[in-house]
Scaffold this active site. Structure first.
Site, mmCIF file in Angstrom:
data_model
loop_
_atom_site.group_PDB
_atom_site.id
_atom_site.type_symbol
_atom_site.label_atom_id
_atom_site.label_comp_id
_atom_site.label_asym_id
_atom_site.label_seq_id
_atom_site.Cartn_x
_atom_site.Cartn_y
_atom_site.Cartn_z
ATOM 1 N N VAL A 1 0.850 -1.189 0.000
ATOM 2 C CA VAL A 1 0.000 0.000 0.000
ATOM 3 C C VAL A 1 0.884 1.235 0.000
ATOM 4 O O VAL A 1 1.481 1.601 1.011
ATOM 5 C CB VAL A 1 -0.948 0.014 1.218
ATOM 6 C CG1 VAL A 1 -1.978 1.124 1.052
ATOM 7 C CG2 VAL A 1 -1.633 -1.326 1.407
ATOM 8 N N TYR B 1 19.867 2.495 9.771
ATOM 9 C CA TYR B 1 19.164 3.749 10.043
ATOM 10 C C TYR B 1 19.395 4.156 11.495
ATOM 11 O O TYR B 1 19.541 3.302 12.377
ATOM 12 C CB TYR B 1 17.667 3.546 9.811
ATOM 13 C CG TYR B 1 17.012 4.623 8.963
ATOM 14 C CD1 TYR B 1 17.618 5.097 7.810
ATOM 15 C CD2 TYR B 1 15.769 5.146 9.305
ATOM 16 C CE1 TYR B 1 17.007 6.066 7.031
ATOM 17 C CE2 TYR B 1 15.145 6.110 8.531
ATOM 18 C CZ TYR B 1 15.778 6.573 7.394
ATOM 19 O OH TYR B 1 15.184 7.531 6.627
ATOM 20 N N LEU C 1 -2.790 0.750 -4.038
ATOM 21 C CA LEU C 1 -2.590 -0.531 -3.366
ATOM 22 C C LEU C 1 -2.310 -1.569 -4.444
ATOM 23 O O LEU C 1 -3.094 -1.731 -5.385
ATOM 24 C CB LEU C 1 -3.826 -0.922 -2.565
ATOM 25 C CG LEU C 1 -3.802 -2.294 -1.863
ATOM 26 C CD1 LEU C 1 -4.629 -2.254 -0.588
ATOM 27 C CD2 LEU C 1 -4.338 -3.414 -2.781
ATOM 28 N N LYS C 2 -1.173 -2.269 -4.313
ATOM 29 C CA LYS C 2 -0.832 -3.357 -5.212
ATOM 30 C C LYS C 2 -0.971 -4.669 -4.449
ATOM 31 O O LYS C 2 -0.570 -4.737 -3.287
ATOM 32 C CB LYS C 2 0.614 -3.225 -5.735
ATOM 33 C CG LYS C 2 0.815 -2.106 -6.759
ATOM 34 C CD LYS C 2 0.903 -0.732 -6.150
ATOM 35 C CE LYS C 2 2.171 -0.546 -5.364
ATOM 36 N NZ LYS C 2 2.275 0.837 -4.790
ATOM 37 N N GLY D 1 10.968 3.515 6.421
ATOM 38 C CA GLY D 1 9.734 3.127 5.743
ATOM 39 C C GLY D 1 9.699 1.637 5.442
ATOM 40 O O GLY D 1 10.673 1.071 4.929
ATOM 41 N N ALA D 2 8.574 1.015 5.754
ATOM 42 C CA ALA D 2 8.460 -0.433 5.559
ATOM 43 C C ALA D 2 8.657 -0.818 4.099
ATOM 44 O O ALA D 2 9.214 -1.883 3.800
ATOM 45 C CB ALA D 2 7.099 -0.916 6.054
ATOM 46 N N ASP D 3 8.213 0.040 3.178
ATOM 47 C CA ASP D 3 8.382 -0.268 1.752
ATOM 48 C C ASP D 3 9.854 -0.307 1.376
ATOM 49 O O ASP D 3 10.297 -1.167 0.604
ATOM 50 C CB ASP D 3 7.618 0.740 0.895
ATOM 51 C CG ASP D 3 8.027 2.180 1.141
ATOM 52 O OD1 ASP D 3 8.577 2.490 2.223
ATOM 53 O OD2 ASP D 3 7.777 3.029 0.252
#
Length: 221
Positions: free
Chosen positions: A8, A101, A13-14, A108-110
């Protein structure tokens, strides 16, 4: 043993349904929906899909969007017992990759998922006898991210910059007379449409090239 994967993003959303939850699994169905159409998933794209055994999602769009997605999952399938939505949270380390990080959970989770995928791909190359190499991982969407991973599997850091659409919208809103059609990418643009399209494209390419330079200087590879 079907497995539902969700990604998302900020705009869409894929989703993909796999026959099993493992690398190399066969895709049984897939699709993409703009976020404004999320509330139609249960009666639309997911209507004819049997309940998956498991699900894993990656979301960067915020809690309100997450609740809407979970509502569609609950409407289409029973999520009370065996099939519970699981969401990726960035961690200090996962699947052989170390998160460099400053605050690992804030990555970011993506970005984390993409880097894990890239690192696992590199591991598959090692199994075929290739030498370990550093990686530059690039995602181009609403925003653009450019990540650096060394040959030992440590995420060194990454850039975030506006995607092509955001660049153009910023110019349109801040500059008079730039509401022009999308142009072509050329080395020497001679009209405004080509100049805008080329500028955004080369800005993204320049960020990738800069990270490649940093990584080469840092690792010698």
């Amino acid at each position: 043993m079907t497995f539902l994967a969700l990604d998302v993003g900020n705009t869409r959303l894929k989703w993909a349904l796999y026959d099993v939850a493992r690398p190399g699994a066969t895709v049984l169905a897939q699709g993409a929906e703009f976020l404004e159409n999320l509330d139609n998933l249960a009666e639309g794209a997911w209507r004819d899909i049997a309940q998956p055994v498991s699900m894993l999602g990656c979301i960067v769009a915020g809690d309100a969007i997450k609740r809407r997605v979970e509502s569609q999952l609950e409407e289409r399938w029973d999520t009370s017992d065996h099939f519970r939505p699981r969401w990726v949270v960035s961690s200090l380390a996962e699947a052989g990759l170390t998160n460099g990080y400053d605050h690992p959970a804030r990555l970011g989770a993506d970005r984390w998922v993409a880097m894990i995928g890239a690192w696992r791909w590199m591991q598959s190359r090692l199994a075929m006898g290739e030498a370990a190499k550093p990686l530059v991982v690039v995602m181009v969407g609403t925003a653009v991210t450019v990540e650096a991973i060394d040959a030992q599997g440590k995420f060194l850091g990454g850039f975030i910059l506006p995607g092509h659409g955001i660049m153009l919208k910023a110019l349109e809103s801040g500059t008079a007379g730039l509401h022009v059609p999308t142009g072509e990418v050329t080395e020497f643009p001679t009209n405004t449409s080509d100049a805008l399209t080329s500028g955004g494209t080369y800005a993204i390419a320049g960020a990738v090239r800069r990270m490649h330079h940093h990584l080469h200087q840092h690792t010698g590879a």
